[in-house]
Design a protein around this motif. Sequence first.
Motif, PDB file in Angstrom:
ATOM      1  N   GLN A  56      52.820  76.921  69.253  1.00 38.90           N
ATOM      2  CA  GLN A  56      53.226  78.073  68.454  1.00 38.90           C
ATOM      3  C   GLN A  56      54.185  77.665  67.334  1.00 38.90           C
ATOM      4  OE1 GLN A  56      56.114  80.941  69.697  1.00 38.90           O
ATOM      5  NE2 GLN A  56      54.803  82.679  69.174  1.00 38.90           N
ATOM      6  N   MET A  57      55.047  76.694  67.617  1.00 39.08           N
ATOM      7  CA  MET A  57      55.995  76.233  66.602  1.00 39.08           C
ATOM      8  C   MET A  57      55.278  75.690  65.381  1.00 39.08           C
ATOM      9  SD  MET A  57      59.025  73.417  67.006  1.00 39.08           S
ATOM     10  CE  MET A  57      57.906  72.021  66.814  1.00 39.08           C
ATOM     11  N   TYR A  58      54.183  74.949  65.602  1.00 37.37           N
ATOM     12  CA  TYR A  58      53.413  74.427  64.465  1.00 37.37           C
ATOM     13  C   TYR A  58      52.791  75.563  63.662  1.00 37.37           C
ATOM     14  CZ  TYR A  58      53.680  69.365  64.515  1.00 37.37           C
ATOM     15  OH  TYR A  58      54.114  68.077  64.374  1.00 37.37           O
ATOM     16  N   GLU A  59      52.384  76.626  64.342  1.00 40.89           N
ATOM     17  CA  GLU A  59      51.837  77.773  63.609  1.00 40.89           C
ATOM     18  C   GLU A  59      52.932  78.439  62.775  1.00 40.89           C
ATOM     19  OE1 GLU A  59      48.962  80.263  62.137  1.00 40.89           O
ATOM     20  OE2 GLU A  59      48.728  78.434  63.344  1.00 40.89           O
TER      21      GLU A  59
ATOM     22  N   ASP B 227      55.986  85.035  77.018  1.00 42.93           N
ATOM     23  CA  ASP B 227      55.521  84.640  78.341  1.00 42.93           C
ATOM     24  C   ASP B 227      56.048  85.652  79.345  1.00 42.93           C
ATOM     25  OD1 ASP B 227      55.131  83.518  80.848  1.00 42.93           O
ATOM     26  OD2 ASP B 227      55.433  81.475  80.142  1.00 42.93           O
ATOM     27  N   GLN B 228      55.154  86.466  79.892  1.00 45.40           N
ATOM     28  CA  GLN B 228      55.542  87.553  80.794  1.00 45.40           C
ATOM     29  C   GLN B 228      56.287  87.032  82.022  1.00 45.40           C
ATOM     30  OE1 GLN B 228      55.156  90.767  80.183  1.00 45.40           O
ATOM     31  NE2 GLN B 228      55.942  91.521  82.155  1.00 45.40           N
ATOM     32  N   THR B 229      55.943  85.832  82.461  1.00 50.22           N
ATOM     33  CA  THR B 229      56.553  85.263  83.662  1.00 50.22           C
ATOM     34  C   THR B 229      58.057  85.127  83.519  1.00 50.22           C
ATOM     35  OG1 THR B 229      54.521  84.031  84.074  1.00 50.22           O
ATOM     36  CG2 THR B 229      56.479  83.305  85.263  1.00 50.22           C
ATOM     37  N   HIS B 230      58.524  84.893  82.300  1.00 53.91           N
ATOM     38  CA  HIS B 230      59.942  84.604  82.092  1.00 53.91           C
ATOM     39  C   HIS B 230      60.693  85.739  81.407  1.00 53.91           C
ATOM     40  CE1 HIS B 230      59.454  80.434  83.402  1.00 53.91           C
ATOM     41  NE2 HIS B 230      58.295  80.467  82.781  1.00 53.91           N
ATOM     42  N   LEU B 231      60.033  86.866  81.196  1.00 53.19           N
ATOM     43  CA  LEU B 231      60.726  88.017  80.629  1.00 53.19           C
ATOM     44  C   LEU B 231      61.603  88.665  81.695  1.00 53.19           C
ATOM     45  CD1 LEU B 231      57.985  89.746  78.439  1.00 53.19           C
ATOM     46  CD2 LEU B 231      60.048  88.592  77.637  1.00 53.19           C
ATOM     47  N   GLU B 232      62.841  88.952  81.351  1.00 53.83           N
ATOM     48  CA  GLU B 232      63.772  89.526  82.317  1.00 53.83           C
ATOM     49  C   GLU B 232      63.706  91.046  82.350  1.00 53.83           C
ATOM     50  OE1 GLU B 232      67.596  87.980  81.420  1.00 53.83           O
ATOM     51  OE2 GLU B 232      67.052  85.903  81.907  1.00 53.83           O
ATOM     52  N   GLU B 233      63.077  91.648  81.351  1.00 48.22           N
ATOM     53  CA  GLU B 233      62.942  93.094  81.314  1.00 48.22           C
ATOM     54  C   GLU B 233      61.590  93.457  80.705  1.00 48.22           C
ATOM     55  OE1 GLU B 233      65.237  93.860  77.089  1.00 48.22           O
ATOM     56  OE2 GLU B 233      66.387  94.031  78.960  1.00 48.22           O
TER      57      GLU B 233
ATOM     58  N   PHE C 139      49.803  80.181  81.598  1.00 51.33           N
ATOM     59  CA  PHE C 139      48.713  79.242  81.383  1.00 51.33           C
ATOM     60  C   PHE C 139      47.704  79.721  80.330  1.00 51.33           C
ATOM     61  CE2 PHE C 139      50.286  77.556  85.366  1.00 51.33           C
ATOM     62  CZ  PHE C 139      50.174  76.187  85.164  1.00 51.33           C
ATOM     63  N   PHE C 140      47.858  80.950  79.870  1.00 51.91           N
ATOM     64  CA  PHE C 140      47.012  81.437  78.776  1.00 51.91           C
ATOM     65  C   PHE C 140      47.736  81.367  77.438  1.00 51.91           C
ATOM     66  CE2 PHE C 140      44.317  84.478  81.637  1.00 51.91           C
ATOM     67  CZ  PHE C 140      43.661  83.366  82.153  1.00 51.91           C
ATOM     68  N   MET C 141      49.057  81.214  77.475  1.00 48.21           N
ATOM     69  CA  MET C 141      49.850  81.284  76.254  1.00 48.21           C
ATOM     70  C   MET C 141      49.431  80.271  75.180  1.00 48.21           C
ATOM     71  SD  MET C 141      52.593  79.872  74.520  1.00 48.21           S
ATOM     72  CE  MET C 141      52.621  80.486  72.850  1.00 48.21           C
ATOM     73  N   PRO C 142      49.175  78.980  75.532  1.00 45.45           N
ATOM     74  CA  PRO C 142      48.783  78.027  74.475  1.00 45.45           C
ATOM     75  C   PRO C 142      47.561  78.472  73.686  1.00 45.45           C
ATOM     76  CG  PRO C 142      49.380  76.842  76.462  1.00 45.45           C
ATOM     77  CD  PRO C 142      49.343  78.297  76.832  1.00 45.45           C
TER      78      PRO C 142
ATOM     79  N   SER D  57      50.618  75.038  79.990  1.00 44.22           N
ATOM     80  CA  SER D  57      51.241  76.354  79.953  1.00 44.22           C
ATOM     81  C   SER D  57      52.231  76.473  78.805  1.00 44.22           C
ATOM     82  CB  SER D  57      51.945  76.631  81.287  1.00 44.22           C
ATOM     83  OG  SER D  57      53.014  75.726  81.467  1.00 44.22           O
ATOM     84  N   THR D  58      52.976  77.548  78.839  1.00 45.66           N
ATOM     85  CA  THR D  58      54.006  77.785  77.816  1.00 45.66           C
ATOM     86  C   THR D  58      54.970  76.617  77.748  1.00 45.66           C
ATOM     87  OG1 THR D  58      53.880  80.164  78.194  1.00 45.66           O
ATOM     88  CG2 THR D  58      55.856  79.333  77.092  1.00 45.66           C
ATOM     89  N   TYR D  59      55.422  76.192  78.922  1.00 45.37           N
ATOM     90  CA  TYR D  59      56.408  75.103  78.991  1.00 45.37           C
ATOM     91  C   TYR D  59      55.725  73.796  79.359  1.00 45.37           C
ATOM     92  CZ  TYR D  59      59.569  79.036  78.869  1.00 45.37           C
ATOM     93  OH  TYR D  59      60.220  80.171  78.478  1.00 45.37           O
ATOM     94  N   ASP D  60      55.556  72.863  78.390  1.00 47.37           N
ATOM     95  CA  ASP D  60      56.159  72.979  77.074  1.00 47.37           C
ATOM     96  C   ASP D  60      55.121  73.020  75.941  1.00 47.37           C
ATOM     97  OD1 ASP D  60      58.741  72.885  78.106  1.00 47.37           O
ATOM     98  OD2 ASP D  60      58.858  70.723  77.926  1.00 47.37           O
TER      99      ASP D  60
END
Length: 604
Positions: free
Chosen positions: A179-182, A552-558, A539-542, A170-173
């Motif tokens: 994404q950082m490598y990109e 990551d929509q799961t962790h967006l606060e707004e 789990f789709f983010m990578p 997943s996104t974490y980690d």
Amino acid sequence: MDKLKNERAIVEGFFVSVIAAWGLLSIFRGTFGSINSLDSVAKANFPMIILLLAVLTAIMAGIYYKEKFIAKIVMFISVYIYTILCATSGDKVVWSKTNNNEIGDTCFMCMLCFIAVLAFLYIKDEIMQLFGYIKLNGKIAKIFFVIIGILLFGIVAAVTIFKYKTYSNSTYDFGIFAQMYEYMKQTGKMTTTVERNTLLSHFGVHFSPIFYIGLPIYMIFPSAITVQVIQAIMVALPIIPIVLLCRHYKLSNWITVAVTLIYALYPATAGGTFYDIHENCFLTFFLLLTIYFVEKKKDIPAIICMLLVFFVKEDAASYIMIVGAYFLFSRRDKKRGIIMIILSAIYFVVALSVVNSYGLGVLDDRFANLYADPNGGLGQVFKTIIANPAYVIAQMISNADATGMDKIQYLLLMIVPMAIMLFATGKKYSRYILMAPFLVFNVFTTYLYLHDVGFQYNFGVIALFMYLAIMNISEMDYKKARTVAGISVICTSIMFFGTTYPRINHYGEKYSIDKAKIEKINKGIEMVPRTASVAVSGFFMPHLSRNLDVYDQTHLEEVKEMEYLVVDERGQEEKEKFDEVLATGKYELIYHEDNLISVYHKKQ
């Protein structure tokens, strides 16, 4: 005297023949697959089992009569293979339910190690005689080292790539670093949008410029899979300095092969990659190289490798500091020891200031159980160790919660495979300094992931353990060294097949079984342009890591209105995270597969 000798031979012949026959029959019958059930006993044709056991015992007795050497080797092999097969089955058992033991799998593996080691010790002279027939010159030894390295690389790469392909990370980690490598490829900067759900430099969390070492590979093969391959390379490379240290300490070719096997099979080696790539995977290689060059008194290469260790993470300097303390207090090289301590201290302060300057600061709450003052910072750890050692010792067996046994499990998995090599220091107690990071960083804390072989926090400890083991075994006479190395190989191999091997099967089988579903998910992911902004399930983010504007929509606060929404339909909770943004009516469904994936595009 001859009569007594004959009686001993008869007793031994009977014992060896029965154990060998029992082990072989158990392997052929597949009883290793029924470790939590008596169904196989209820369904078994017991008279036939006794008959087969008697026949196999008679055959083994005949072999023993003709050549006891072969019979004893067969006995050990049958026991060893059976324990390995039992270890591979242990992962399938829910031990907390069937045996009322939270860490039953680990305890089971420890018992298997005990049984296999007993069998080994009984015939160790024959084993050594067998290896004595095989001359291992330097050239053939190098082939072994290469094979071990390639196999380790292949196992780590296979597990982590299949994990990626099955949408199991997943996104974490992993998504963060993919994404950082990109970003590094396109902008040269170590930035991401998903680490804290805003565009942020990774330096704001950890000072880890070491990632740039892998950038040339990523530039050639820009893919999230490449990021996993970089990790596999860095986990396999430590075999090089391990061999160099073994050569420095004048270990034989066979013992050097054994030491490399111990590293490759050690539960935390491949296990540390199971939660995907982290900066720590670079630590083992460069720390061992630093130690090697300091041992050889080659200052320039030692300084270069020391800097590379520093570049892994701000706290990596502590490992250099500990190595320096060992050289100082063991009086092996006080000058270099003092220099290493001073440089480590200076660098640690500088690295912390860099992380703090990027805004987030160091995550020191992982040692909160050692803080008398919750706001006192990392210095509280040192204060607690000095002021109340009894409390600190009690924390060594303190688990994450009242029902868990995670700390005990961790200690067993880390210590049992190499115990005989780690604690055979004679009177050279200064070597125990090398175990300080293991105790302080991994054992004293109650932060769950720091004492788990399935996470990345053990790579520095592995390097120090290997160094300690090599020094210890180098001071043993050859016969004892062979026995100690043999015991450790047996224990690490059983632990490997009980912890790592099941992972290979799990993700490989999952990919094969879910291949049709995976292809449908892939089709949906491919509909999102690489230049688009996206809000996505974790789990789709990578698989969308090459998009620079992803959240990551799961962790967006707004609510954050992006061009595309990619929803993981495999879990209700993931779907619900998108309810608010979808309620705006600004999105149209462009792709959907029931219970798999939905892709939405913002209306024009």
